[in-house]
Design a protein around this motif. Structure first.
Motif, PDB file in Angstrom:
ATOM      1  N   LEU A  41       0.823  -1.220   0.000  1.00  0.00           N
ATOM      2  CA  LEU A  41       0.000   0.000   0.000  1.00  0.00           C
ATOM      3  C   LEU A  41       0.850   1.261   0.000  1.00  0.00           C
ATOM      4  O   LEU A  41       0.460   2.286  -0.554  1.00  0.00           O
ATOM      5  CB  LEU A  41      -0.925   0.000   1.225  1.00  0.00           C
ATOM      6  CG  LEU A  41      -2.054  -1.034   1.218  1.00  0.00           C
ATOM      7  CD1 LEU A  41      -2.790  -1.022   2.557  1.00  0.00           C
ATOM      8  CD2 LEU A  41      -3.026  -0.768   0.073  1.00  0.00           C
ATOM      9  N   SER A  64      -7.523  -9.152  -0.625  1.00  0.00           N
ATOM     10  CA  SER A  64      -8.794  -8.431  -0.460  1.00  0.00           C
ATOM     11  C   SER A  64      -8.562  -7.004   0.027  1.00  0.00           C
ATOM     12  O   SER A  64      -9.145  -6.052  -0.490  1.00  0.00           O
ATOM     13  CB  SER A  64      -9.680  -9.190   0.526  1.00  0.00           C
ATOM     14  OG  SER A  64     -10.897  -8.494   0.726  1.00  0.00           O
ATOM     15  N   ALA A  65      -7.676  -6.860   1.029  1.00  0.00           N
ATOM     16  CA  ALA A  65      -7.391  -5.528   1.559  1.00  0.00           C
ATOM     17  C   ALA A  65      -6.665  -4.668   0.531  1.00  0.00           C
ATOM     18  O   ALA A  65      -6.937  -3.466   0.405  1.00  0.00           O
ATOM     19  CB  ALA A  65      -6.543  -5.663   2.832  1.00  0.00           C
ATOM     20  N   ARG A  67      -6.903  -4.845  -2.728  1.00  0.00           N
ATOM     21  CA  ARG A  67      -7.808  -4.440  -3.806  1.00  0.00           C
ATOM     22  C   ARG A  67      -8.766  -3.324  -3.387  1.00  0.00           C
ATOM     23  O   ARG A  67      -9.341  -2.639  -4.242  1.00  0.00           O
ATOM     24  CB  ARG A  67      -8.620  -5.655  -4.271  1.00  0.00           C
ATOM     25  CG  ARG A  67      -7.815  -6.570  -5.184  1.00  0.00           C
ATOM     26  CD  ARG A  67      -7.558  -5.901  -6.538  1.00  0.00           C
ATOM     27  NE  ARG A  67      -6.649  -6.674  -7.379  1.00  0.00           N
ATOM     28  CZ  ARG A  67      -5.335  -6.444  -7.469  1.00  0.00           C
ATOM     29  NH1 ARG A  67      -4.788  -5.454  -6.792  1.00  0.00           N
ATOM     30  NH2 ARG A  67      -4.570  -7.167  -8.259  1.00  0.00           N
ATOM     31  N   SER A  68      -8.922  -3.111  -2.099  1.00  0.00           N
ATOM     32  CA  SER A  68      -9.775  -2.000  -1.665  1.00  0.00           C
ATOM     33  C   SER A  68      -9.086  -0.655  -1.863  1.00  0.00           C
ATOM     34  O   SER A  68      -9.746   0.388  -1.806  1.00  0.00           O
ATOM     35  CB  SER A  68     -10.143  -2.166  -0.188  1.00  0.00           C
ATOM     36  OG  SER A  68      -8.996  -2.027   0.638  1.00  0.00           O
ATOM     37  N   GLY A  69      -7.771  -0.687  -2.108  1.00  0.00           N
ATOM     38  CA  GLY A  69      -7.059   0.583  -2.267  1.00  0.00           C
ATOM     39  C   GLY A  69      -6.226   0.699  -3.522  1.00  0.00           C
ATOM     40  O   GLY A  69      -6.018   1.798  -4.033  1.00  0.00           O
ATOM     41  N   LYS A  70      -5.726  -0.429  -4.069  1.00  0.00           N
ATOM     42  CA  LYS A  70      -4.826  -0.349  -5.216  1.00  0.00           C
ATOM     43  C   LYS A  70      -5.084  -1.502  -6.175  1.00  0.00           C
ATOM     44  O   LYS A  70      -5.593  -2.551  -5.784  1.00  0.00           O
ATOM     45  CB  LYS A  70      -3.356  -0.385  -4.767  1.00  0.00           C
ATOM     46  CG  LYS A  70      -2.982   0.744  -3.815  1.00  0.00           C
ATOM     47  CD  LYS A  70      -1.514   0.712  -3.446  1.00  0.00           C
ATOM     48  CE  LYS A  70      -0.638   1.286  -4.538  1.00  0.00           C
ATOM     49  NZ  LYS A  70       0.743   1.502  -4.070  1.00  0.00           N
ATOM     50  N   GLN A  71      -4.695  -1.300  -7.412  1.00  0.00           N
ATOM     51  CA  GLN A  71      -4.872  -2.331  -8.438  1.00  0.00           C
ATOM     52  C   GLN A  71      -3.529  -2.900  -8.900  1.00  0.00           C
ATOM     53  O   GLN A  71      -3.393  -3.331 -10.049  1.00  0.00           O
ATOM     54  CB  GLN A  71      -5.635  -1.738  -9.631  1.00  0.00           C
ATOM     55  CG  GLN A  71      -7.063  -1.341  -9.309  1.00  0.00           C
ATOM     56  CD  GLN A  71      -7.879  -2.509  -8.762  1.00  0.00           C
ATOM     57  OE1 GLN A  71      -7.862  -3.602  -9.310  1.00  0.00           O
ATOM     58  NE2 GLN A  71      -8.586  -2.279  -7.651  1.00  0.00           N
ATOM     59  N   LEU A  92     -11.099 -12.633  -5.941  1.00  0.00           N
ATOM     60  CA  LEU A  92     -10.638 -11.522  -5.094  1.00  0.00           C
ATOM     61  C   LEU A  92      -9.793 -10.504  -5.865  1.00  0.00           C
ATOM     62  O   LEU A  92      -9.473  -9.447  -5.340  1.00  0.00           O
ATOM     63  CB  LEU A  92      -9.827 -12.073  -3.916  1.00  0.00           C
ATOM     64  CG  LEU A  92     -10.630 -12.782  -2.824  1.00  0.00           C
ATOM     65  CD1 LEU A  92      -9.700 -13.462  -1.821  1.00  0.00           C
ATOM     66  CD2 LEU A  92     -11.532 -11.784  -2.105  1.00  0.00           C
ATOM     67  N   GLY A  93      -9.424 -10.860  -7.110  1.00  0.00           N
ATOM     68  CA  GLY A  93      -8.700  -9.884  -7.923  1.00  0.00           C
ATOM     69  C   GLY A  93      -7.304 -10.274  -8.331  1.00  0.00           C
ATOM     70  O   GLY A  93      -6.550  -9.431  -8.831  1.00  0.00           O
TER      71      GLY A  93
END
Length: 224
Positions: A41, A64-65, A67-71, A92-93
């Motif tokens: 992050l 999961s965490a 993907r909530s902020g970065k790709q 989950l990405g």
């Protein structure tokens, strides 16, 4: 290109760090999910290699965490190879999923494929400066038609210098990118390594490519 390896098994983490570094990638490691997520992050990585079976905060939770902020592209690298685990990872990405044990050549190919799909500029596998050609995939160095026999560390050093051709690199930069990041700068390991590399790459030829910048470090370039 900068890669973060999140792997709690020290030998596996070092294996990945060394192997990827030898192919010109800058590699950070994290031995826990919490540490890995923090680094992912806080820093812009081009790729994250993520184990699932991490203590406490496992790989799925990290993904999961994240993907909530970065790709940031993520390649799951794990011994868990069930279809349910793979589906969960992709849902989950995750961008790719590779099951251990794996062939390192396949890992490198998947890394290159992810980079090509993403925004990061892919690293050229074949580098050319003057009459020197280095193939980082095949681990081959040829100058003036003659093959050059290099150790793994010499090869990694040469790839770094060629990728950063024309840029003056300090001994500290070289140490952090080729050797351990906590390298003791009081030693002369960099100067010794450069001397050995010069003996193979430059000494047999009239035109020199490795140049010393007094008080600073080294620059790799073709001077006319």
């Amino acid at each position: 290109m900068k890669i973060l390896v999140i792997e709690d098994e020290p030998r596996a983490a070092e294996y990945l760090r060394q192997g990827l570094s030898e192919h010109g990638y800058v590699v950070d490691t994290a031995i826990s999910g919490a540490d890995g997520l923090h680094k992912a992050l806080e820093t812009d990585y081009d790729l994250v290699l993520l184990d699932i079976m991490l203590p406490g905060f496992d790989g799925f939770a990290v993904l999961s965490a994240l993907r909530s902020g970065k790709q940031t592209p993520v390649l799951m690298l794990t011994a868990r190879g069930s279809m349910d685990d793979k589906i969960r990872g992709f849902d989950l990405g995750a961008d790719d999923y590779l099951v251990k044990p794996f062939d390192f050549s396949e890992l490198l190919a998947r890394v290159r494929a992810i980079v090509k799909r993403g925004n990061a500029a892919p690293l050229d596998s074949v580098l050319c400066v003057g009459n020197l050609q280095v193939d980082s995939v095949r681990h081959r160095a040829i100058r003036g038609g003659s093959p050059i026999d290099l150790t793994a560390k010499e090869f990694a050093l040469l790839v770094l210098l060629m990728r950063r051709a024309g840029e003056v690199l300090s001994r500290t930069q070289i140490a952090s990118l080729v050797w351990d990041i906590n390298f003791d700068s009081d030693t002369n390991i960099i100067d010794v390594a450069i001397k050995r590399l010069r003996a193979k790459v430059d000494d047999p030829f009239d035109v020199k490519l490795i140049h010393t910048v007094r008080g600073v470090g080294y620059v790799f370039e073709l001077r006319t």
